[in-house]
Design a protein around this motif. Sequence first.
Motif, PDB file in Angstrom:
ATOM      1  N   GLN A  30      67.326  -0.674  47.835  1.00  0.00           N
ATOM      2  CA  GLN A  30      66.331  -1.196  46.659  1.00  0.00           C
ATOM      3  C   GLN A  30      66.633  -0.278  45.132  1.00  0.00           C
ATOM      4  O   GLN A  30      66.310   0.791  45.690  1.00  0.00           O
ATOM      5  N   LYS A  31      67.541  -0.507  44.044  1.00  0.00           N
ATOM      6  CA  LYS A  31      66.703   0.317  43.518  1.00  0.00           C
ATOM      7  C   LYS A  31      66.778  -0.155  42.088  1.00  0.00           C
ATOM      8  O   LYS A  31      67.192  -1.038  41.627  1.00  0.00           O
ATOM      9  N   THR A  32      66.039   0.440  40.738  1.00  0.00           N
ATOM     10  CA  THR A  32      65.693   0.497  39.366  1.00  0.00           C
ATOM     11  C   THR A  32      66.643   0.517  38.794  1.00  0.00           C
ATOM     12  O   THR A  32      67.671   1.648  39.238  1.00  0.00           O
ATOM     13  N   PRO A  33      67.051   0.252  37.796  1.00  0.00           N
ATOM     14  CA  PRO A  33      68.294   0.679  36.503  1.00  0.00           C
ATOM     15  C   PRO A  33      67.945   1.499  36.867  1.00  0.00           C
ATOM     16  O   PRO A  33      67.303   2.438  36.512  1.00  0.00           O
ATOM     17  N   LYS A  37      68.721   5.296  34.912  1.00  0.00           N
ATOM     18  CA  LYS A  37      68.530   6.517  33.313  1.00  0.00           C
ATOM     19  C   LYS A  37      69.637   7.669  33.077  1.00  0.00           C
ATOM     20  O   LYS A  37      69.474   8.562  33.678  1.00  0.00           O
ATOM     21  N   ASP A  87      68.014   9.408  41.457  1.00  0.00           N
ATOM     22  CA  ASP A  87      67.258   9.199  40.614  1.00  0.00           C
ATOM     23  C   ASP A  87      66.289  10.872  40.077  1.00  0.00           C
ATOM     24  O   ASP A  87      65.312  10.733  39.544  1.00  0.00           O
ATOM     25  N   ASP A 116      76.699  -4.555  37.074  1.00  0.00           N
ATOM     26  CA  ASP A 116      76.099  -6.327  36.965  1.00  0.00           C
ATOM     27  C   ASP A 116      76.896  -6.532  36.401  1.00  0.00           C
ATOM     28  O   ASP A 116      76.063  -7.422  36.544  1.00  0.00           O
ATOM     29  N   GLU A 150      67.655   7.922  46.054  1.00  0.00           N
ATOM     30  CA  GLU A 150      67.013   9.083  45.681  1.00  0.00           C
ATOM     31  C   GLU A 150      67.813  10.403  44.669  1.00  0.00           C
ATOM     32  O   GLU A 150      66.617  10.987  43.673  1.00  0.00           O
ATOM     33  N   ASP A 175      76.156   2.154  39.521  1.00  0.00           N
ATOM     34  CA  ASP A 175      75.660   1.444  38.031  1.00  0.00           C
ATOM     35  C   ASP A 175      76.341   1.636  37.660  1.00  0.00           C
ATOM     36  O   ASP A 175      77.258   0.522  36.960  1.00  0.00           O
TER      37      ASP A 175
END
Lengths: 333, 521
Positions: free
Chosen positions: B249-252, B254, B451, B488, B448, B471
């Motif tokens: 689970q990960k967000t895009p 930054k 992030d 992606d 983590e 990424d």
Amino acid sequence: MKTPWRTFFRQNRGRMIAAVALVLFVAYAYNRNAQITEAVLASSLRQSIPLILGALCGLIGERSGIINIGIEGQMLMAAFVSFLVNVKTGSLILATIAGVLMGALMGWALAFMSVTLRIDQIIGGTVLNMIAFGLTGYFYQVGLATKGKFQPIAIPLLSKIPIIGPVFFQNPPLTYLTLVLIFVVHFFLYYTRWGLRTRAVGEHPRAADTLGIDVYRMRYMNVTLAGMLAGLAGAYLTLEAVGSFERMMTNGRGFVALAVMIFGKWDPLSAWGAALLFGFATALQTQLQFMGALQIPHQFIGMLPYLLTIIVLAGVGGRTRPPAAVGQPYVKE
Amino acid sequence: MSEYVLEARGITKRFPGGVVANDHVDFNLRPGEIHALLGENGAGKTTLMNIIYGLYQPDEGQIFVDGRPVVIRSPHDAIRLGIGMVHQHFMLVPVFTVTENIILGAEVVRFGIVLDLPRARQQVLELSRRYGLEVDPDALVEDLPVGVQQRVEILKALYRDARILILDEPTAVLTPQEVEELFAVMRQLRDRGVSIIFITHKLKEVLAIADRITVMRRGKVVGTTTPDQVDEQKLAAMMVGREVVLEVQKTPAKPGPVVLDIRDLRVEENGVPVVKDVSLQVRAGEILGIAGVQGNGQTELAEALTGLRRPQKGTLVLDGKSMPFNNARILIENGLGHIPEDRQKHGLVLPFSIADNLVLCTYYKPPFARGWQRQPQAILENAERLIEQFDIRAAGPMVPVATLSGGNQQKVIVAREFSRPIRFLLANQPTRGLDVGSIEYIHRRIVEMRDQGVAVLLISAELDEIMSLSDRIAVMYEGEIVAVFDADKVDKATLGMYMAGARRQGDDELVAAGVRTQTRA
Ligand SMILES: Nc1ncnc2c1ncn2[C@@H]1O[C@H](COP(=O)(O)OP(=O)(O)O)[C@@H](O)[C@H]1O
Ligand SMILES: [Mg+2]
């Protein structure tokens, strides 16, 4: 075509060259002075006997995983016991047996310390040496002499061959016995079940254990049996070479034997070659001193064998590979 | 004939230190089946097998072979009962030939003592032909690839007429293709009536080959099932004892400023370049994955970046500061965190305690040292805190890390590296050989760190891992970066082509992506 011979030559090029050079040198020396050459060579063999016996003792132990730096002590104790038994009984045979058993007993003690008690093996070997130095020094009495010495037995026909005859086939019994033992150990190590298991236990004891081989028993047996060879070396010193006992008469041979073992890559036949080389250095040294030919102080000539030890060990140290599990106590799961 | 060739009832094994490795375990094996024993590292699978093979004695319980109760005191007894075991760590003598290894302990002899090697060699050849397990009987084991060494191990068991074959994590050391070959062999053995216990913690493998599946967790049997009653999700939940997220689970990302900047890095091995003028930038808060078949320079690249090897050429800038090579201490003090490829060799000092391993990077600094004096109390407190925080399963902070399972050893490394203020993390094969629970955990921790603004360089031979964490993805082939993608915008098949060297991006593209400084002449 890749014949076995070719492979053999390729793999042993260095040794072949050395062998040829040696033969040429001997031929040359023999031409100059036959008597001295034969004497030096015979002396080389005599000097090599305790070394190869010690080296065989060391390599059987290490092949099964136990470092034995107590060979010096085993030899010295055996030499002393042989001496005492001979003085008391007058029998050379009984004295030899006593020395061999003494060596076995000390081997067993080393096995007990390193296998059962799991004491550091270097310390175990040092203990053997200290005990031997102490006991023999304390109980030794000046003025005793052995009753007789093993005498040379000329082997018919063979002893008549020039050079080889006088060097190899006019020797006392323990020398013959040793020559036979070299090949016996070689055979047992590489061609028997016992040898395969011994090597397995020295390389990967856990693997041997998972196949139902008793690692502890193998190590006990090997170190004890190997001790007999060191014992024989001790008996040889008093009963065949010298004919008496002196304090510290082993004179570092047990340690040189370890160098011989390493130089011989833990292999009986190679070790024999190494032992002969060291024996030759010793014999040459004696001869040079005797002739007084060179204008060098005799102390320096006396260093020859030891110097050779250092050079050889520095030279081959990196390229040889001891048994993988040597020195590590095995702990059953 | 009884229903089971082998049955273990109520087996309990406690180790000194209070670990209950097996807690009233029931397990049974039918004739001619492949029975998978599934469980996380440390679940007690190996312990149970060692008991069956006579290496350990159970504290409680009874073993039955063909329905008859037996006492197995040593491997010798096990072999006599027809049990063979291929251990997780191979039990082969490296300097022996294949034949010598196979016959060891069951030698063919003449006159009672003399080895009959020619006959043994013949028997080995016949055996290997009969089961399609090709090996050269005269080869030295140390010269053989692991896949072949495993065949030797299987032959060892068959040579002793094993009817019950235990394979302890046989796939852990194999390439995917070797795994297929092993499965073919297993099926064939099963068809010839050998009953197989197949230990693993990989779910796909279990579903692919097992007839029945028993799952263990924390020393207990959770249950026995068959492949058609379960799927990966269900098995994972049984193994771990909770729902497991197989997807990361990960967000895009930054991405922030560039943290790691290497240029024109060249590493040579015996005069042959193995890393060829590689340039890379990794930004704060992003994960750059390096995909590639093993042995394409990744190891050397990682060593150069972590101060373990001096490159022939190149520059290394960390957080704007130029760094010397070949000095791990300076790099560490400037914010390098490192999860090494081989955790046992380069990540831990195995005989040292967990507590000492946790301060390997900081032991000389306060609060762990005052001047030249260690501060055992601070070291211990640090260990207790991290063991709790990183969920390291062990008997206590003072036990040697050598006694931990692979997953827990890796957690010790992660705890050590992540508890320092790091700026750049090099994670090299961070989950190799770990079970799903640990993999999930370590992946989550790496994300983590990202992030929190750490620049992460991930090197992995597992394409799934690269795809799910990165990424950006760079592909390394023969020492060069041959392509860079946004994660992606690429799929596995495309990456595979670049990894195999069938394709490479144009030099202009690579220069634009910052992985080359100039186009080739
Ligand atoms: N010889 C041992 N001494 C003490 N603890 C052990 C020993 N062997 C295994 N253990 C412990 O027992 C548990 C089960 O280990 P193991 O059977 O190797 O698990 P698995 O094979 O499922 O990964 C672990 O917690 C491990 O640390
Ligand atoms: Mg295991």
